[in-house]
Design a protein around this motif. Structure first.
Motif, PDB file in Angstrom:
ATOM      1  N   SER A  35       0.835  -1.199   0.000  1.00 11.56           N
ATOM      2  CA  SER A  35       0.000   0.000   0.000  1.00 11.56           C
ATOM      3  C   SER A  35       0.870   1.249   0.000  1.00 11.56           C
ATOM      4  CB  SER A  35      -0.922   0.019   1.220  1.00 11.56           C
ATOM      5  OG  SER A  35      -1.865  -1.024   1.149  1.00 11.56           O
ATOM      6  N   SER A  36       0.454   2.267  -0.745  1.00 13.75           N
ATOM      7  CA  SER A  36       1.223   3.507  -0.826  1.00 13.75           C
ATOM      8  C   SER A  36       1.113   4.301   0.462  1.00 13.75           C
ATOM      9  CB  SER A  36       0.719   4.360  -1.994  1.00 13.75           C
ATOM     10  OG  SER A  36      -0.582   4.868  -1.700  1.00 13.75           O
ATOM     11  N   HIS A  39      -2.142   6.096   0.626  1.00  9.11           N
ATOM     12  CA  HIS A  39      -3.233   5.241   1.105  1.00  9.11           C
ATOM     13  C   HIS A  39      -3.193   5.122   2.626  1.00  9.11           C
ATOM     14  CE1 HIS A  39      -6.127   1.922   1.133  1.00  9.11           C
ATOM     15  NE2 HIS A  39      -5.313   1.321   1.986  1.00  9.11           N
ATOM     16  N   GLU A  42      -4.525   8.342   4.162  1.00 14.24           N
ATOM     17  CA  GLU A  42      -5.985   8.407   4.033  1.00 14.24           C
ATOM     18  C   GLU A  42      -6.668   7.452   5.003  1.00 14.24           C
ATOM     19  OE1 GLU A  42      -7.622   9.934  -0.205  1.00 14.24           O
ATOM     20  OE2 GLU A  42      -7.072   7.810  -0.103  1.00 14.24           O
ATOM     21  N   THR A  49      -6.201  15.957  -0.078  1.00 11.72           N
ATOM     22  CA  THR A  49      -6.321  17.358  -0.491  1.00 11.72           C
ATOM     23  C   THR A  49      -5.677  18.291   0.519  1.00 11.72           C
ATOM     24  OG1 THR A  49      -8.478  17.565   0.601  1.00 11.72           O
ATOM     25  CG2 THR A  49      -8.489  16.934  -1.737  1.00 11.72           C
ATOM     26  N   THR A 125     -17.550  14.352 -10.234  1.00 14.27           N
ATOM     27  CA  THR A 125     -17.503  14.349 -11.702  1.00 14.27           C
ATOM     28  C   THR A 125     -17.599  15.762 -12.250  1.00 14.27           C
ATOM     29  OG1 THR A 125     -18.462  12.133 -11.826  1.00 14.27           O
ATOM     30  CG2 THR A 125     -18.635  13.524 -13.792  1.00 14.27           C
ATOM     31  N   ARG A 143     -12.141  12.281  -0.892  1.00 14.17           N
ATOM     32  CA  ARG A 143     -11.298  11.127  -1.192  1.00 14.17           C
ATOM     33  C   ARG A 143     -11.640  10.486  -2.532  1.00 14.17           C
ATOM     34  NH1 ARG A 143     -10.849   7.184   3.957  1.00 14.17           N
ATOM     35  NH2 ARG A 143      -9.672   6.032   2.377  1.00 14.17           N
ATOM     36  N   ARG A 144     -12.664  10.954  -3.208  1.00 12.69           N
ATOM     37  CA  ARG A 144     -13.077  10.335  -4.461  1.00 12.69           C
ATOM     38  C   ARG A 144     -12.018  10.531  -5.545  1.00 12.69           C
ATOM     39  NH1 ARG A 144     -18.099   8.218  -4.182  1.00 12.69           N
ATOM     40  NH2 ARG A 144     -17.851   7.690  -6.382  1.00 12.69           N
ATOM     41  N   ARG A 145     -11.724   9.471  -6.255  1.00  6.49           N
ATOM     42  CA  ARG A 145     -10.625   9.491  -7.221  1.00  6.49           C
ATOM     43  C   ARG A 145     -10.908  10.370  -8.434  1.00  6.49           C
ATOM     44  NH1 ARG A 145      -7.551   8.696  -3.556  1.00  6.49           N
ATOM     45  NH2 ARG A 145      -7.145   6.599  -2.768  1.00  6.49           N
ATOM     46  N   GLU A 146     -12.188  10.535  -8.796  1.00  2.00           N
ATOM     47  CA  GLU A 146     -12.500  11.334  -9.983  1.00  2.00           C
ATOM     48  C   GLU A 146     -12.412  12.836  -9.724  1.00  2.00           C
ATOM     49  OE1 GLU A 146     -16.624   9.826  -8.519  1.00  2.00           O
ATOM     50  OE2 GLU A 146     -14.494   9.379  -8.226  1.00  2.00           O
ATOM     51  N   TRP A 148     -11.191  16.508  -9.359  1.00  2.00           N
ATOM     52  CA  TRP A 148     -10.106  17.239 -10.016  1.00  2.00           C
ATOM     53  C   TRP A 148      -9.194  17.897  -8.983  1.00  2.00           C
ATOM     54  CZ3 TRP A 148      -9.066  22.668 -10.680  1.00  2.00           C
ATOM     55  CH2 TRP A 148      -8.030  22.924 -11.590  1.00  2.00           C
TER      56      TRP A 148
END
Length: 243
Positions: A35-36, A39, A42, A49, A125, A143-146, A148
């Motif tokens: 795991s990074s 990660h 988080e 962020t 999104t 934490r959402r990967r999408e 920006w």
């Protein structure tokens, strides 16, 4: 993760996310060998962020660094003013930040706002599609990967929220140029052009108007103007003092 441990020290500003770090300033965290570090951070409760530089045994590493047993990690907060790459600085606020949205618009900052809960996936999104910095108090959303770009809003006070956002991002302030209702740009308007929105007393008392080019809403220096003027003047003064 149940493997060997690393020592993680958090900047004071980030300790609000990690209750067990508030007294000592640090925690021990288990590693699993794949795991990074991002990660791991988080998983301890800190949205990425809010994270600036990561130091492992004194050297800076990326979020993708895979920690190994015994490493000592220092987690710093984002550098201010925070630079956002790419598009001109624009914001997107979730349903819980309506007052902050209106105040940013009052200052002429491009601020999209969802007055209904459209759900985390749709917000993230939209942030990506329009390249807007998403402001929220929802750690899961950030934490959402999408996503920006995003930022956690630390305070529940609109005054402190505004001060923190302006200090963190230093947006250009152009007061009285945006509609506080829809974020559209304002233009000068004649009394005749907005007459259908004016009550008799307003029609008789005021002669200077503006109108939103998007939704058509009319603006004039009414009963609440002094309160709004105070918000604007305070923000401009703090902006000048921040350089």
């Amino acid at each position: 993760m149940n493997g060997p441990e690393i020592h993680v020290e958090f900047a004071p500003e980030l300790q609000v996310f990690v209750p067990r770090a508030r007294q000592a300033g640090s925690v021990r965290a288990a590693t699993d060998g794949f795991s990074s570090l991002g990660h791991v951070i988080e998983s301890l409760g800190v949205p990425l962020t809010e994270v600036g530089a990561l130091l492992v045994d004194g050297r800076e590493v990326p979020f993708a660094h895979v920690p190994t047993a015994g490493e000592s990690v220092t987690v710093r907060t984002v550098t201010r003013p925070q630079k956002v790459p790419g598009a001109p600085l624009r914001f997107l606020l979730d349903v819980h930040l309506g007052t902050l949205a209106r105040r940013l618009r009052l200052l002429g900052v491009d601020t999209a706002y969802e007055s209904t809960d459209i759900g985390d996936p749709a917000l993230a999104t939209r942030s990506a599609a329009e390249q807007r910095v998403l402001l929220s108090r929802d750690r899961g959303l950030l934490r959402r990967r999408e996503l920006w770009a995003g930022a956690f809003v630390y305070s529940t006070s609109p005054e402190e929220q505004l001060r923190d956002v302006l200090d963190r991002f230093r947006p250009e302030l152009l007061p009285w140029t945006r509609c506080t209702a829809c974020n559209g740009l304002l233009r000068k308007a004649t009394k005749d052009e907005v007459a259908d929105q004016l009550k008799h007393g307003t029609h008789a008392t005021y002669d200077v108007f503006a109108q939103c080019t998007a939704c058509g809403r009319a603006y004039w220096k009414g009963a609440h103007h002094e309160q709004l003027e105070a918000i604007v003047e305070r923000a401009l003064e703090e902006s000048r003092s921040n350089g």
